[in-house]
Scaffold this motif. Structure first.
Motif: not given
Ligand code: ADP
Ligand code: ASP
Ligand code: MG
Length: 404
Positions: A1-7, A35-42, A122-131
């Motif tokens: 299983m991936s270790d990605i979480i979306v916050q 590994q983290v991906i972030v989604v943000v509101s206004a 996922l490319e961004v995540v692979k580059d150790n950058t948090i989208p």
């Protein structure tokens, strides 16, 4: 299983630069083990301000321009959050819907997600950058900006979690999790450790705005575990569980309510085949969700046909009903905006009778008149006077012993 979480962080969570700094700290901590991906509101209140602005040149602004305007709140917060992370030595980049090809239908303000470029994220995540992705925004095939409806950032987050195969989607908000009812209305509402997906679907669908209904639909369809938790306090929050693991199902798990509702009654409409379709077909073509629908027993071939919609759809419904006047003959159109809905939800209702009568008794003892009753397997919805809604929620919450 991936270790990605979306916050995902909601408006209050990123309501000021201080809050954005606190959120950056949460992301930084999570990025140590995942590994983290972030989604943000206004930022809190910004979307409302933009909606106000849009009305300056007329009550009904052009739909395309409306979405182009109200989607900008998320652009601001995503860039600011990326800067906050940079200040902590974390690599992060903000992305708009167009930059990650968050493709949607072209129904402005109610757009539905069709596809998203998971590879790009996922490319961004692979580059150790948090989208840091703008919630709420979409883009049509033709490149126009759309929005996903109020609270739509939740749906952005879960859709991305589904597409990248994340292990979980964490929805950070201003309360500690999902409660038995809105804790801002009933102060002794109880936080739930977990809730089943189907109960959450019903609660969200009936107005519990803690998470957008379509987000729960995505989670259900793509098996994404979702957690709702606070960005202000530590705590485990509430897990929306894919499987119902509890031995005993709660009779009533939660109470949802919705205020901004309108009740339309076509009085004295012909009771002939096709009437319901002739009324509701064009309303659904206008992409309006109809909720409670009731048709009465007919007298002398005439009946009353009643349905409720959200207040924001009032003008459109009236226009549609005018346009079908030739095909659907009715005596009078009664429009009532002084209504609200209260719904009891619980999977235990399947196996136990008596919930409805208990609810009716409690409401009658407190002088709350029920105008319409509508039930499904795990839900009872009652339409009542809008002024009585807070009282009704409190009475029912007590009656079903939901307090902490
Ligand atoms: P965000 O900006 O984080 O998306 P929202 O305002 O959209 O936050 O949703 C969180 C709010 O949902 C809470 O502050 C609370 O008032 C409301 N709410 C309604 N029903 C519930 C419930 N059953 N449990 C928790 N919160 C609820
Ligand atoms: N900013 C949008 C709204 O206020 C989307 C969201 O917060 O989820 O509805
Ligand atoms: Mg929200």
């Amino acid at each position: 299983m991936s270790d990605i979480i979306v916050q995902k962080f909601g408006g209050t969570s990123v309501g000021s630069v201080e809050r954005i700094d606190a959120v950056a700290e949460i992301i930084k901590n999570a990025s140590i083990s995942n590994q983290v991906i972030v989604v943000v509101s206004a930022m809190g209140g910004e979307t409302n301000k933009l909606i106000e602005l849009s009305k300056h040149f007329g009550e009904n602004p052009n739909k395309r321009e409306f979405d182009a305007l109200v989607s900008t709140g998320e652009t601001v917060s995503s860039a600011l959050l990326a800067m906050a992370l940079h200040s902590k030595g974390i690599k992060a980049k903000s992305y708009s819907a167009s930059q990650i090809s968050m493709k949607t239908t072209d129904s402005y303000s109610k757009a539905k997600i069709l596809d998203v470029n998971a590879d790009k994220i996922l490319e961004v995540v692979k580059d150790n950058t948090i989208p840091i992705i703008t919630g709420f925004q979409g883009v049509t095939e033709g490149g126009d900006v759309t929005t996903l409806g109020r609270g739509g950032s939740d749906t952005t987050a879960v859709a991305i979690a589904a597409q990248v195969g994340a292990m979980r989607c964490d929805i950070y908000t201003d309360v500690d999790g999902i409660y038995t009812t809105d804790p801002k209305i009933v102060s002794n509402a109880k936080k739930l450790d977990s809730i089943t997906m189907e109960e959450m679907l019903e609660l969200a669908g009936q107005g519990a705005k803690v998470i957008q209904t379509r987000a729960v639909e995505f989670a259900n369809k793509y098996n994404v575990p979702v957690r709702v938790l606070s960005s202000f306090n530590d705590g485990k929050g509430t897990l929306i569980s894919l499987k119902d693991e509890s031995m005993e199902n709660a009779l009533v798990s939660g109470i949802a309510f919705q205020k901004d509702q309108i009740k339309f009654t076509l009085h004295g409409v012909g009771d002939i085949p096709g009437t319901a379709f002739k009324i509701l077909g064009p309303i659904s073509d206008a992409e309006i969700e109809v909720d409670v629908i009731v048709q009465n027993v007919s007298v002398d071939g005439k009946t009353d046909f009643t349905f409720t919609v959200s207040s924001e759809d009032q003008e459109t419904v009236i226009r549609v009903l005018e346009s079908i006047k030739k095909e659907v003959d009715y005596r009078e159109l009664i429009v009532d905006s002084n209504i609200a809905k209260v719904s009891l939800v619980g999977v235990g209702m399947r196996s136990q009778a008596g919930v409805a009568s208990k609810a009716f008794k409690a409401l009658s003892e407190n002088n709350v008149n029920i105008q319409i009753i509508c039930t499904s397997e795990i839900k009872i919805t009652m339409v009542i006077d809008e002024q009585l809604i807070d009282k009704a929620v409190s009475v029912l919450h007590k009656e079903f012993e939901l307090e902490k």
